[in-house]
Design a protein around this motif. Structure first.
Motif, PDB file in Angstrom:
ATOM      1  N   ARG A 162      -0.860  56.931  40.831  1.00 44.29           N
ATOM      2  CA  ARG A 162       0.079  58.006  41.146  1.00 44.29           C
ATOM      3  C   ARG A 162      -0.398  59.289  40.473  1.00 44.29           C
ATOM      4  NH1 ARG A 162       6.291  57.550  39.378  1.00 44.29           N
ATOM      5  NH2 ARG A 162       5.291  57.888  37.354  1.00 44.29           N
ATOM      6  N   CYS A 163      -0.400  60.368  41.243  1.00 43.63           N
ATOM      7  CA  CYS A 163      -0.836  61.677  40.739  1.00 43.63           C
ATOM      8  C   CYS A 163       0.304  62.662  40.918  1.00 43.63           C
ATOM      9  CB  CYS A 163      -2.078  62.148  41.486  1.00 43.63           C
ATOM     10  SG  CYS A 163      -2.638  63.804  41.040  1.00 43.63           S
ATOM     11  N   THR A 164       0.679  63.359  39.857  1.00 45.61           N
ATOM     12  CA  THR A 164       1.779  64.309  39.878  1.00 45.61           C
ATOM     13  C   THR A 164       1.217  65.722  39.725  1.00 45.61           C
ATOM     14  OG1 THR A 164       3.255  62.691  38.855  1.00 45.61           O
ATOM     15  CG2 THR A 164       3.959  64.998  38.833  1.00 45.61           C
ATOM     16  N   ILE A 165       1.583  66.583  40.662  1.00 45.69           N
ATOM     17  CA  ILE A 165       1.165  67.980  40.631  1.00 45.69           C
ATOM     18  C   ILE A 165       2.303  68.794  40.041  1.00 45.69           C
ATOM     19  CG2 ILE A 165       0.297  69.910  41.980  1.00 45.69           C
ATOM     20  CD1 ILE A 165      -1.518  67.482  41.982  1.00 45.69           C
ATOM     21  N   VAL A 166       2.010  69.519  38.970  1.00 46.72           N
ATOM     22  CA  VAL A 166       3.019  70.281  38.234  1.00 46.72           C
ATOM     23  C   VAL A 166       2.556  71.731  38.138  1.00 46.72           C
ATOM     24  CG1 VAL A 166       4.299  70.522  36.087  1.00 46.72           C
ATOM     25  CG2 VAL A 166       3.690  68.245  36.929  1.00 46.72           C
ATOM     26  N   LEU A 167       3.474  72.652  38.374  1.00 46.45           N
ATOM     27  CA  LEU A 167       3.219  74.082  38.203  1.00 46.45           C
ATOM     28  C   LEU A 167       3.879  74.554  36.923  1.00 46.45           C
ATOM     29  CD1 LEU A 167       3.765  75.601  41.776  1.00 46.45           C
ATOM     30  CD2 LEU A 167       1.613  75.070  40.642  1.00 46.45           C
ATOM     31  N   PHE A 194       5.524  79.374  44.250  1.00 49.70           N
ATOM     32  CA  PHE A 194       4.898  80.586  43.733  1.00 49.70           C
ATOM     33  C   PHE A 194       5.609  81.833  44.259  1.00 49.70           C
ATOM     34  CE2 PHE A 194       1.635  83.748  43.047  1.00 49.70           C
ATOM     35  CZ  PHE A 194       1.024  83.326  41.883  1.00 49.70           C
ATOM     36  N   VAL A 195       5.960  81.850  45.538  1.00 49.64           N
ATOM     37  CA  VAL A 195       6.628  83.017  46.118  1.00 49.64           C
ATOM     38  C   VAL A 195       8.013  83.193  45.514  1.00 49.64           C
ATOM     39  CG1 VAL A 195       7.633  83.924  48.247  1.00 49.64           C
ATOM     40  CG2 VAL A 195       5.312  83.019  48.260  1.00 49.64           C
ATOM     41  N   VAL A 196       8.743  82.113  45.378  1.00 47.01           N
ATOM     42  CA  VAL A 196      10.096  82.211  44.809  1.00 47.01           C
ATOM     43  C   VAL A 196      10.052  82.750  43.391  1.00 47.01           C
ATOM     44  CG1 VAL A 196      12.074  80.857  44.056  1.00 47.01           C
ATOM     45  CG2 VAL A 196      11.077  80.441  46.304  1.00 47.01           C
ATOM     46  N   VAL A 254       5.035  78.201  27.802  1.00 43.11           N
ATOM     47  CA  VAL A 254       5.508  77.810  29.128  1.00 43.11           C
ATOM     48  C   VAL A 254       6.909  78.366  29.338  1.00 43.11           C
ATOM     49  CG1 VAL A 254       6.026  75.882  30.658  1.00 43.11           C
ATOM     50  CG2 VAL A 254       4.076  75.744  29.093  1.00 43.11           C
ATOM     51  N   ALA A 255       7.062  79.206  30.358  1.00 42.34           N
ATOM     52  CA  ALA A 255       8.377  79.762  30.676  1.00 42.34           C
ATOM     53  C   ALA A 255       9.122  78.919  31.689  1.00 42.34           C
ATOM     54  CB  ALA A 255       8.216  81.188  31.212  1.00 42.34           C
ATOM     55  N   LYS A 256       8.383  78.260  32.596  1.00 44.83           N
ATOM     56  CA  LYS A 256       9.016  77.447  33.636  1.00 44.83           C
ATOM     57  C   LYS A 256       8.031  76.380  34.066  1.00 44.83           C
ATOM     58  CE  LYS A 256      11.355  77.809  38.117  1.00 44.83           C
ATOM     59  NZ  LYS A 256      11.746  78.737  39.217  1.00 44.83           N
ATOM     60  N   ARG A 257       8.549  75.173  34.265  1.00 41.77           N
ATOM     61  CA  ARG A 257       7.716  74.040  34.664  1.00 41.77           C
ATOM     62  C   ARG A 257       8.362  73.383  35.874  1.00 41.77           C
ATOM     63  NH1 ARG A 257       6.721  68.541  33.465  1.00 41.77           N
ATOM     64  NH2 ARG A 257       4.490  68.081  33.160  1.00 41.77           N
ATOM     65  N   VAL A 258       7.598  73.274  36.955  1.00 40.84           N
ATOM     66  CA  VAL A 258       8.125  72.739  38.207  1.00 40.84           C
ATOM     67  C   VAL A 258       7.220  71.606  38.662  1.00 40.84           C
ATOM     68  CG1 VAL A 258       8.763  73.254  40.600  1.00 40.84           C
ATOM     69  CG2 VAL A 258       9.034  75.001  38.827  1.00 40.84           C
ATOM     70  N   GLU A 259       7.829  70.452  38.946  1.00 37.12           N
ATOM     71  CA  GLU A 259       7.088  69.336  39.519  1.00 37.12           C
ATOM     72  C   GLU A 259       7.056  69.509  41.037  1.00 37.12           C
ATOM     73  OE1 GLU A 259       7.762  64.600  39.983  1.00 37.12           O
ATOM     74  OE2 GLU A 259       7.878  65.408  37.937  1.00 37.12           O
ATOM     75  N   VAL A 260       5.871  69.641  41.570  1.00 39.11           N
ATOM     76  CA  VAL A 260       5.731  69.993  42.974  1.00 39.11           C
ATOM     77  C   VAL A 260       5.672  68.767  43.867  1.00 39.11           C
ATOM     78  CG1 VAL A 260       4.266  71.175  44.663  1.00 39.11           C
ATOM     79  CG2 VAL A 260       4.567  72.145  42.390  1.00 39.11           C
ATOM     80  N   MET A 261       4.762  67.834  43.595  1.00 32.49           N
ATOM     81  CA  MET A 261       4.527  66.732  44.524  1.00 32.49           C
ATOM     82  C   MET A 261       3.856  65.585  43.790  1.00 32.49           C
ATOM     83  SD  MET A 261       2.488  66.949  48.166  1.00 32.49           S
ATOM     84  CE  MET A 261       3.615  68.210  48.724  1.00 32.49           C
ATOM     85  N   ASN A 269      -2.365  70.191  53.291  1.00 32.94           N
ATOM     86  CA  ASN A 269      -1.490  71.227  53.846  1.00 32.94           C
ATOM     87  C   ASN A 269      -0.106  71.185  53.229  1.00 32.94           C
ATOM     88  OD1 ASN A 269      -3.511  72.167  55.521  1.00 32.94           O
ATOM     89  ND2 ASN A 269      -2.867  70.930  57.274  1.00 32.94           N
ATOM     90  N   SER A 270       0.409  69.980  53.012  1.00 36.60           N
ATOM     91  CA  SER A 270       1.728  69.863  52.374  1.00 36.60           C
ATOM     92  C   SER A 270       1.702  70.390  50.946  1.00 36.60           C
ATOM     93  CB  SER A 270       2.186  68.396  52.388  1.00 36.60           C
ATOM     94  OG  SER A 270       2.285  67.903  53.711  1.00 36.60           O
ATOM     95  N   LEU A 271       0.616  70.090  50.235  1.00 35.39           N
ATOM     96  CA  LEU A 271       0.500  70.579  48.861  1.00 35.39           C
ATOM     97  C   LEU A 271       0.417  72.100  48.825  1.00 35.39           C
ATOM     98  CD1 LEU A 271       0.078  70.159  45.829  1.00 35.39           C
ATOM     99  CD2 LEU A 271      -2.370  69.819  46.295  1.00 35.39           C
ATOM    100  N   LEU A 272      -0.392  72.683  49.694  1.00 31.74           N
ATOM    101  CA  LEU A 272      -0.509  74.135  49.725  1.00 31.74           C
ATOM    102  C   LEU A 272       0.812  74.803  50.050  1.00 31.74           C
ATOM    103  CD1 LEU A 272      -3.930  74.560  51.580  1.00 31.74           C
ATOM    104  CD2 LEU A 272      -3.476  74.910  49.149  1.00 31.74           C
ATOM    105  N   ASN A 273       1.538  74.237  51.000  1.00 41.64           N
ATOM    106  CA  ASN A 273       2.818  74.825  51.371  1.00 41.64           C
ATOM    107  C   ASN A 273       3.830  74.737  50.232  1.00 41.64           C
ATOM    108  OD1 ASN A 273       5.532  74.199  53.578  1.00 41.64           O
ATOM    109  ND2 ASN A 273       4.544  76.153  53.258  1.00 41.64           N
ATOM    110  N   CYS A 274       3.840  73.609  49.514  1.00 42.52           N
ATOM    111  CA  CYS A 274       4.762  73.458  48.389  1.00 42.52           C
ATOM    112  C   CYS A 274       4.417  74.416  47.245  1.00 42.52           C
ATOM    113  CB  CYS A 274       4.758  72.016  47.892  1.00 42.52           C
ATOM    114  SG  CYS A 274       5.478  70.831  49.047  1.00 42.52           S
TER     115      CYS A 274
END
Length: 480
Positions: free
Chosen positions: A2-7, A55-57, A16-23, A45-50
């Protein structure tokens, strides 16, 4: 596995001001198929969109926080309402909250409500997406461009080929009057070799009130076609700079061609050598240019007519017609005529042309078996002589001009027409165009051919094509 992508968003100081688990990506090791390595295109594509969504928000939230305080008194604006809005990007459609604030009590805002993102996001799509749509829409059919976008980039599934068409037309209009990104000539400028030719595309059927006016304004072959004037400027052996326009041949067209020459580095005192096939419509395009214009008739067009006469005379070459002539008198006269046209000896080829016509007429009367072939050869010769006599001021010494390395034919313009007009708009495409749509697509294709498209895009949107990253984007997971 399992691989977790975190921003992680921070202020640049490491905290760190904000930590978001993406996918999260899942792989079952025992059920792996052969060759199933890495992320699939759908997962990417799903990862890029997430990532784009988060990032935009975050970016818009930080911008709104920076604009929350009144610029005069410093008081914070109160939130009045808000609604969900969408933004189309190259990495898919994202959603954000579009807030509306109440105006400050000090009266500095000048209105009852304030929208912080009104001037920041002026379009429902990003500039990079519009220019990407224009590049693909000018390269391939709109529906095919839509399929390529859906295949390679994230999409919401609600986009259509009409969006790509609208973006292509909008970018084409902005490119038509854009200043060039660089000068094409040095301080010492040679004589400008300007080739002009016309391509034709099929006009779209229209029953609107402006259709008849548009048909009368266009000077094409018929009301069912749109003429695209293409000009190429450059020296022999170098890639020419290209200009094209589908607007009617009016004073505006003359002004745009003059601007094209000036942007290329040629001003009023410079000489311009115009190479064309002698079409009367093309003569009016460059006659009004504010330059010392020298006209050169296209040798390829002359050579094609000479070849037709050659093919007609070859079966009639053998035979005595005059007492002092040889057995190949017709052929000898034609070879000499062709040589005199090539070297620009007008008086001599005119004299030989009359003599050759007389001999063909004599052959037509004496030899009844080949009278038909002699008549056809004489008609083709008369057409050639009439064409040359109508363009005497454009005939030159082609041999000398070729030896000094100057152009004598419009092949470089015809190849530009094929690359700009033929491949996209008429050949094997079965498409019909409006004049505005054809002109916009032509402008984008010209910018791509001149290798100015991406530079013009970065002039309007400087962030397009930039990699604003801290780490290298190509870094292996371990040292090899």
């Amino acid at each position: 596995m399992r691989c977790t992508i975190v921003l992680e968003f921070d202020e640049g100081d490491g905290t760190v001001a904000k930590r978001v688990e993406v996918m999260r990506f899942h792989r079952v090791d025992r059920s792996q198929a052969s060759g199933d390595v890495g992320l699939s295109l759908a997962e990417g594509n799903s990862l890029l969109n997430c990532v784009q969504q988060e990032f935009v928000v975050e970016q818009l939230d930080r911008y709104c926080v920076s604009q929350r305080a009144c610029k005069v008194c410093g008081a914070l604006h109160r939130v009045h309402d808000g609604h969900c809005s969408e933004l189309k990007t190259t990495l898919g459609k994202v959603f954000y909250c579009l807030d509306r604030w109440k105006a400050c009590k000090c009266g500095a805002d000048g209105s009852r409500y304030v929208s912080p993102l009104k001037n920041y996001l002026q379009e429902p799509s990003t500039g990079e997406l519009r220019w990407l749509h224009a590049e693909l829409g000018a390269t391939m059919p709109y529906r095919q461009a839509k399929q390529v976008m859906d295949l390679l980039l994230p999409t919401s599934g609600r986009d259509s080929h009409v969006t790509i068409r609208n973006h292509t037309m909008a970018v084409g209009k902005s490119l038509q009057h854009a200043q060039p990104v660089r000068r094409w000539c040095e301080e010492i400028k040679p004589i400008a070799e300007l080739g002009i030719d016309v391509g034709y595309v099929r006009r779209a059927r229209s029953n609107g009130k402006g259709a008849g006016k548009d048909n009368r304004a266009g000077a094409g072959r018929s009301s069912s076609s749109i003429d695209v004037v293409v000009a190429a400027l450059g020296q022999t052996g170098r890639q020419p700079r290209v200009w094209a326009s589908a607007i009617p041949r009016t004073k505006r067209l003359q002004e745009e061609m003059t601007k094209f020459l000036e942007d290329s580095g040629y001003d009023d005192p410079n000489d311009v050598c115009v190479v064309t096939d002698g079409d009367l419509d093309l003569a009016g395009v460059a006659d009004d240019l504010p330059f010392d214009t020298e006209w050169v008739l296209d040798w390829a067009h002359i050579g094609r007519m000479l070849r037709h006469v050659d093919q007609a005379i070859t079966p009639l070459a053998y035979g005595w017609l005059t007492a002092n002539g040889s057995a190949f008198e017709l052929w000898d006269l034609f070879v000499r005529l062709r040589s005199f046209v090539w070297t620009g000896q007008t008086v001599r080829w005119q004299k030989l042309g009359k003599e050759l016509c007389r001999l063909l007429e004599l052959r037509e009367r004496l030899d009844l078996n080949s009278s038909r072939e002699a008549k056809q050869a004489r008609c083709k010769l008369i057409d050639l002589i009439s064409y040359l006599n109508s363009h005497l001021e454009s005939l030159i010494d082609y041999r000398t001009r070729q030896r000094v390395g100057l152009r004598i034919a419009t092949g470089f313009v015809e190849s530009s027409i094929n690359r700009i007009v033929g491949r996209r708009m008429c050949k094997s495409q079965h498409m019909r165009w409006s004049r505005a749509g054809a002109n916009s697509v032509v402008q984008v294709r010209v910018a791509l051919l001149n290798q100015e498209f991406h530079e013009l895009a970065q002039r309007q949107f400087p962030w397009i094509g930039q990699r604003r990253v801290s780490w290298p984007w190509q870094r292996p997971s371990r040292a090899f």
